[in-house]
Motif scaffolding. Structure first.
Motif, PDB file in Angstrom:
ATOM      1  N   VAL A  23      32.430  16.188 -26.588  1.00 51.15           N
ATOM      2  CA  VAL A  23      32.659  15.035 -25.713  1.00 51.15           C
ATOM      3  C   VAL A  23      33.918  15.288 -24.882  1.00 51.15           C
ATOM      4  N   ALA A  24      33.725  15.499 -23.592  1.00 54.25           N
ATOM      5  CA  ALA A  24      34.837  15.808 -22.685  1.00 54.25           C
ATOM      6  C   ALA A  24      35.162  14.587 -21.830  1.00 54.25           C
ATOM      7  N   LEU A  25      36.457  14.358 -21.629  1.00 51.20           N
ATOM      8  CA  LEU A  25      36.905  13.206 -20.846  1.00 51.20           C
ATOM      9  C   LEU A  25      37.707  13.669 -19.635  1.00 51.20           C
ATOM     10  N   LEU A  26      37.303  13.193 -18.454  1.00 44.43           N
ATOM     11  CA  LEU A  26      38.027  13.443 -17.204  1.00 44.43           C
ATOM     12  C   LEU A  26      38.571  12.109 -16.723  1.00 44.43           C
ATOM     13  N   THR A  27      39.852  12.042 -16.391  1.00 43.16           N
ATOM     14  CA  THR A  27      40.400  10.779 -15.881  1.00 43.16           C
ATOM     15  C   THR A  27      41.244  11.016 -14.638  1.00 43.16           C
ATOM     16  N   TYR A  28      41.360   9.970 -13.847  1.00 42.26           N
ATOM     17  CA  TYR A  28      42.178  10.011 -12.634  1.00 42.26           C
ATOM     18  C   TYR A  28      42.807   8.644 -12.422  1.00 42.26           C
ATOM     19  N   GLY A  29      44.080   8.645 -12.056  1.00 44.10           N
ATOM     20  CA  GLY A  29      44.743   7.399 -11.694  1.00 44.10           C
ATOM     21  C   GLY A  29      45.776   7.659 -10.612  1.00 44.10           C
ATOM     22  N   SER A  30      45.864   6.760  -9.642  1.00 47.10           N
ATOM     23  CA  SER A  30      46.821   6.960  -8.550  1.00 47.10           C
ATOM     24  C   SER A  30      47.232   5.619  -7.975  1.00 47.10           C
ATOM     25  N   THR A  31      48.498   5.529  -7.594  1.00 48.71           N
ATOM     26  CA  THR A  31      48.978   4.339  -6.893  1.00 48.71           C
ATOM     27  C   THR A  31      49.532   4.762  -5.533  1.00 48.71           C
ATOM     28  N   ALA A  32      48.777   5.652  -4.869  1.00 47.99           N
ATOM     29  CA  ALA A  32      49.235   6.198  -3.582  1.00 47.99           C
ATOM     30  C   ALA A  32      49.490   5.099  -2.559  1.00 47.99           C
ATOM     31  N   HIS A  33      48.632   4.061  -2.555  1.00 46.04           N
ATOM     32  CA  HIS A  33      48.809   2.986  -1.566  1.00 46.04           C
ATOM     33  C   HIS A  33      50.070   2.182  -1.871  1.00 46.04           C
ATOM     34  N   SER A  34      50.187   1.749  -3.123  1.00 49.11           N
ATOM     35  CA  SER A  34      51.349   0.924  -3.485  1.00 49.11           C
ATOM     36  C   SER A  34      52.655   1.702  -3.350  1.00 49.11           C
ATOM     37  N   ASP A  35      52.579   3.018  -3.519  1.00 49.15           N
ATOM     38  CA  ASP A  35      53.773   3.851  -3.348  1.00 49.15           C
ATOM     39  C   ASP A  35      54.096   4.100  -1.873  1.00 49.15           C
ATOM     40  N   SER A  36      53.209   3.621  -0.966  1.00 53.80           N
ATOM     41  CA  SER A  36      53.365   3.831   0.484  1.00 53.80           C
ATOM     42  C   SER A  36      53.514   5.301   0.837  1.00 53.80           C
ATOM     43  N   ARG A  37      52.683   6.125   0.230  1.00 51.53           N
ATOM     44  CA  ARG A  37      52.749   7.544   0.560  1.00 51.53           C
ATOM     45  C   ARG A  37      52.065   7.805   1.891  1.00 51.53           C
ATOM     46  N   ALA A  38      52.768   8.432   2.830  1.00 51.46           N
ATOM     47  CA  ALA A  38      52.188   8.793   4.134  1.00 51.46           C
ATOM     48  C   ALA A  38      51.532  10.156   3.980  1.00 51.46           C
ATOM     49  N   ILE A  39      50.353  10.162   3.332  1.00 50.61           N
ATOM     50  CA  ILE A  39      49.737  11.430   2.979  1.00 50.61           C
ATOM     51  C   ILE A  39      49.313  12.211   4.225  1.00 50.61           C
ATOM     52  N   GLY A  40      48.695  11.516   5.149  1.00 50.30           N
ATOM     53  CA  GLY A  40      48.119  12.228   6.292  1.00 50.30           C
ATOM     54  C   GLY A  40      49.084  12.454   7.425  1.00 50.30           C
ATOM     55  N   THR A  41      50.123  11.626   7.516  1.00 51.31           N
ATOM     56  CA  THR A  41      50.980  11.661   8.701  1.00 51.31           C
ATOM     57  C   THR A  41      52.437  11.919   8.348  1.00 51.31           C
TER      58      THR A  41
ATOM     59  N   ALA B 290      37.023   7.442 -14.515  1.00 55.30           N
ATOM     60  CA  ALA B 290      36.838   8.342 -15.655  1.00 55.30           C
ATOM     61  C   ALA B 290      35.382   8.755 -15.754  1.00 55.30           C
ATOM     62  N   VAL B 291      35.184   9.977 -16.238  1.00 58.44           N
ATOM     63  CA  VAL B 291      33.852  10.537 -16.449  1.00 58.44           C
ATOM     64  C   VAL B 291      33.825  11.118 -17.859  1.00 58.44           C
ATOM     65  N   VAL B 292      32.763  10.803 -18.603  1.00 63.50           N
ATOM     66  CA  VAL B 292      32.565  11.395 -19.926  1.00 63.50           C
ATOM     67  C   VAL B 292      31.382  12.357 -19.838  1.00 63.50           C
ATOM     68  N   ILE B 293      31.621  13.590 -20.257  1.00 65.17           N
ATOM     69  CA  ILE B 293      30.584  14.626 -20.253  1.00 65.17           C
ATOM     70  C   ILE B 293      30.332  15.032 -21.706  1.00 65.17           C
ATOM     71  N   ALA B 294      29.060  15.055 -22.112  1.00 69.46           N
ATOM     72  CA  ALA B 294      28.754  15.309 -23.518  1.00 69.46           C
ATOM     73  C   ALA B 294      27.686  16.374 -23.675  1.00 69.46           C
ATOM     74  N   SER B 295      27.614  16.920 -24.871  1.00 73.95           N
ATOM     75  CA  SER B 295      26.604  17.922 -25.199  1.00 73.95           C
ATOM     76  C   SER B 295      25.222  17.254 -25.242  1.00 73.95           C
ATOM     77  N   ALA B 296      24.172  18.071 -25.205  1.00 74.66           N
ATOM     78  CA  ALA B 296      22.813  17.548 -25.153  1.00 74.66           C
ATOM     79  C   ALA B 296      22.516  16.678 -26.378  1.00 74.66           C
ATOM     80  N   ASP B 297      22.972  17.091 -27.563  1.00 70.78           N
ATOM     81  CA  ASP B 297      22.651  16.295 -28.761  1.00 70.78           C
ATOM     82  C   ASP B 297      23.376  14.957 -28.753  1.00 70.78           C
ATOM     83  N   VAL B 298      24.632  14.940 -28.286  1.00 67.20           N
ATOM     84  CA  VAL B 298      25.350  13.664 -28.166  1.00 67.20           C
ATOM     85  C   VAL B 298      24.711  12.807 -27.076  1.00 67.20           C
ATOM     86  N   ALA B 299      24.372  13.444 -25.954  1.00 63.71           N
ATOM     87  CA  ALA B 299      23.839  12.716 -24.797  1.00 63.71           C
ATOM     88  C   ALA B 299      22.569  11.950 -25.148  1.00 63.71           C
ATOM     89  N   ARG B 300      21.750  12.522 -26.000  1.00 64.01           N
ATOM     90  CA  ARG B 300      20.474  11.887 -26.361  1.00 64.01           C
ATOM     91  C   ARG B 300      20.673  10.530 -27.035  1.00 64.01           C
TER      92      ARG B 300
END
Lengths: 135, 398
Positions: B104-122, B229-239
């Motif tokens: 059972v694999a777990l992928l997570t992402y979190g960001s507060t780019a907007h609240s931090d007022s990051r000028a990513i593109g400019t 978040a995304v959970v990726i699991a083996s075939a036996d767990v997935a079933r």
């Protein structure tokens, strides 16, 4: 406010910027496989050899692509008005990121395929930045 | 063709609903999404034995994230390659599961780019963080913003193939049509003060403010808060999971960078795509859904071509709002959640590509393509003109 400057110690790009003090645009060529290396490095990106020769470019090339920046919040660029950022292909076979200068209006006077020639902008630190103007 | 393998599946998904989330931290978003994605799968906190992270939280996240979450994983992978990190993670999780290292694999992402007022593109041209690097030393004096970086690819594409601003705009128009059907995207556009939250036209895009020629404001993604978040699991767990598994049947990874004499209109997808499609044993023309990283319209145009949906340079003729829309008889439907352009882009969008592709193959999208069986999620990380990564994941419905 001054443009962001290259920072040292950074041994890969130090010889390049040393040469700019004499307004020389330099690049490297591999002595074993003849590959042109740019930006500067201590190894050849084609064969891994560390036997590279420094060469002087004639400073003439062609605009490969460009964009005119209308908005940059960085304080060195914010007051400039629209300015052109470009990749220029030098006749010796290397591609450099630069600005296109010496045009009346970057919105209309910069074109892909345009022939350009190096024009140096001296910096307070003693180095110069290679920029390009219509040839 | 080798037999298609079904060793690992996406079994749990969750997208953080807010794009403006003041007062929370990226780590809190990650943990919140993790719990809800595990619940979606019918799995529990203690089932997780592999953790993947793109280092969006605290420093050296291979150390700090398992500790913060309270996990004791057997597999820890902190591949950080920008926005495509999550496609790389899905590929690595599939490998770890296929080899028996994890279930059972777990992928997570979190960001507060907007609240931090990051000028990513400019905010480009600045430097000073970290050690000097040769590439920084050669680029930073010239004021190339992130948007200008992508715009240089767009200009070259136009020059080389005759692509027009209207061709690019059609990608934004189709994506917005999907956003309008997604309540979270509508709320996002409202919270981020979009001028309008309804459908847009090609003329609207071309009439919006030019940011870096030839890209207009409406060619560019938003800067939001968010996560998932995304959970990726083996075939036996997935079933035994609550929802139908969404199988990972192919994956590819690549980098691409500016080279002397190189063609900037070709992206890393030209390398990662054929590997992934070859492994999956499917052709691009068979795909129902294309979740392609839309930091900018040009990103999608280049990657549709490089993934093989059409020939190189024919993207302009290939895209039409009709083709890309969820309700079109043509394939593929593009970015049916509303994309980074109109729904969610907190800096690294790759996880949302997996989330919406999984929704489509479960039949849960707000712009559901009828009978969707095959999807591609292609992430892009870094700077398209300078150096970037491409991660391709091919997914199949159960």
């Amino acid at each position: 406010m001054a443009r962001p400057q290259p920072r040292f110690p950074e041994p890969d790009t130090q010889p390049f910027y040393d040469a700019t003090k004499e307004h020389r645009l330099t690049y490297q060529q591999c002595n074993s496989c003849k590959n042109v290396v740019f930006y500067p490095r201590a190894h050849c990106t084609a064969c891994g050899s560390r036997d590279l020769a420094w060469k002087d470019s004639k400073g003439v090339g062609t605009v490969y692509t460009y964009s005119v920046v209308r908005l940059n919040r960085h304080p060195a660029f914010a007051p400039l008005g629209p300015y052109a950022v470009a990749y220029v292909d030098l006749d010796e076979g290397f591609r450099i990121l630069t600005n296109i200068v010496g045009v009346n209006d970057p919105l209309t006077d910069v074109k892909i395929g345009q022939r350009v020639k190096v024009q140096w902008e001296d910096q307070e630190s003693g180095i110069a930045l290679p920029m390009f103007a219509p040839a | 063709m080798a037999a298609q393998k079904r060793d690992a599946a996406i079994v749990g998904i969750y997208e953080y609903p807010l794009r403006k989330a003041p007062g929370v931290t990226p780590l809190q978003i990650k943990a919140d999404c993790a719990a809800k994605a595990l619940a979606d799968a019918g799995l529990s906190w203690k089932d997780v034995d592999a953790v993947y992270d793109a280092q969006d939280g605290a420093g050296m996240s291979g150390l700090s994230l398992p500790e913060y979450f309270g996990f004791k994983p057997n597999v820890i992978d902190t591949t950080a390659v920008g926005g495509s990190s999550y496609e790389f993670h899905a590929s690595h999780a599939r490998r770890a599961i296929a080899s028996g290292k994890a279930k059972v694999a777990l992928l997570t992402y979190g960001s507060t780019a907007h609240s931090d007022s990051r000028a990513i593109g400019t905010g480009g041209g600045g430097m000073g963080a970290g050690a000097p690097s040769p590439l920084d030393n050669m680029q930073s004096p010239y004021g190339m913003t992130l948007i200008a970086n992508y715009a240089m690819v767009a200009h070259r594409h136009m020059h080389q193939y005759g692509t027009t601003g209207a061709d690019l705009a059609r990608i934004a128009v189709a994506t917005r049509a999907h956003a309008v059907r997604n309540p979270e995207a509508v709320q996002a556009m409202t919270d981020l003060l979009y001028v309008g939250t309804g459908e847009i036209t090609v003329d609207d895009v071309l009439g919006s403010r030019m940011v870096a020629d030839p890209l207009h404001l409406l060619d560019c993604c938003m800067v939001s808060d968010g996560g998932g978040a995304v959970v990726i699991a083996s075939a036996d767990v997935a079933r035994d999971c609550k929802k139908k598994p969404v199988w990972i049947i192919g994956s590819g990874e690549a980098t691409k960078y500016s080279e002397n004499g190189g063609d900037l209109t070709v992206s890393a997808a030209a390398q990662s795509g054929p590997v992934a499609f070859g492994e999956a044993g499917v052709k691009p023309s068979e795909l129902d859904i294309a979740m392609i990283y839309d930091s900018f319209t040009i990103t999608v145009m280049v990657m549709l071509e490089d993934l093989g949906f059409c020939k190189k340079g024919e993207g302009g003729a290939f895209v039409s709002e009709q083709r890309l829309r969820w309700d079109s008889p043509l394939k593929p439907a593009l970015n049916t959640d509303g994309g980074g352009l109109s729904s969610n882009h907190p800096g690294m969008r790759g996880i949302f590509l997996l989330l919406e592709a999984a929704r489509q193959l479960r039949g849960e999208s707000t712009s559901q393509r009828a009978g969707a069986k095959l999807a591609v999620a292609h992430g892009n990380g870094g700077m398209l003109a300078t150096s970037h990564t491409g991660g391709t994941i091919i997914l199949a419905a159960d």
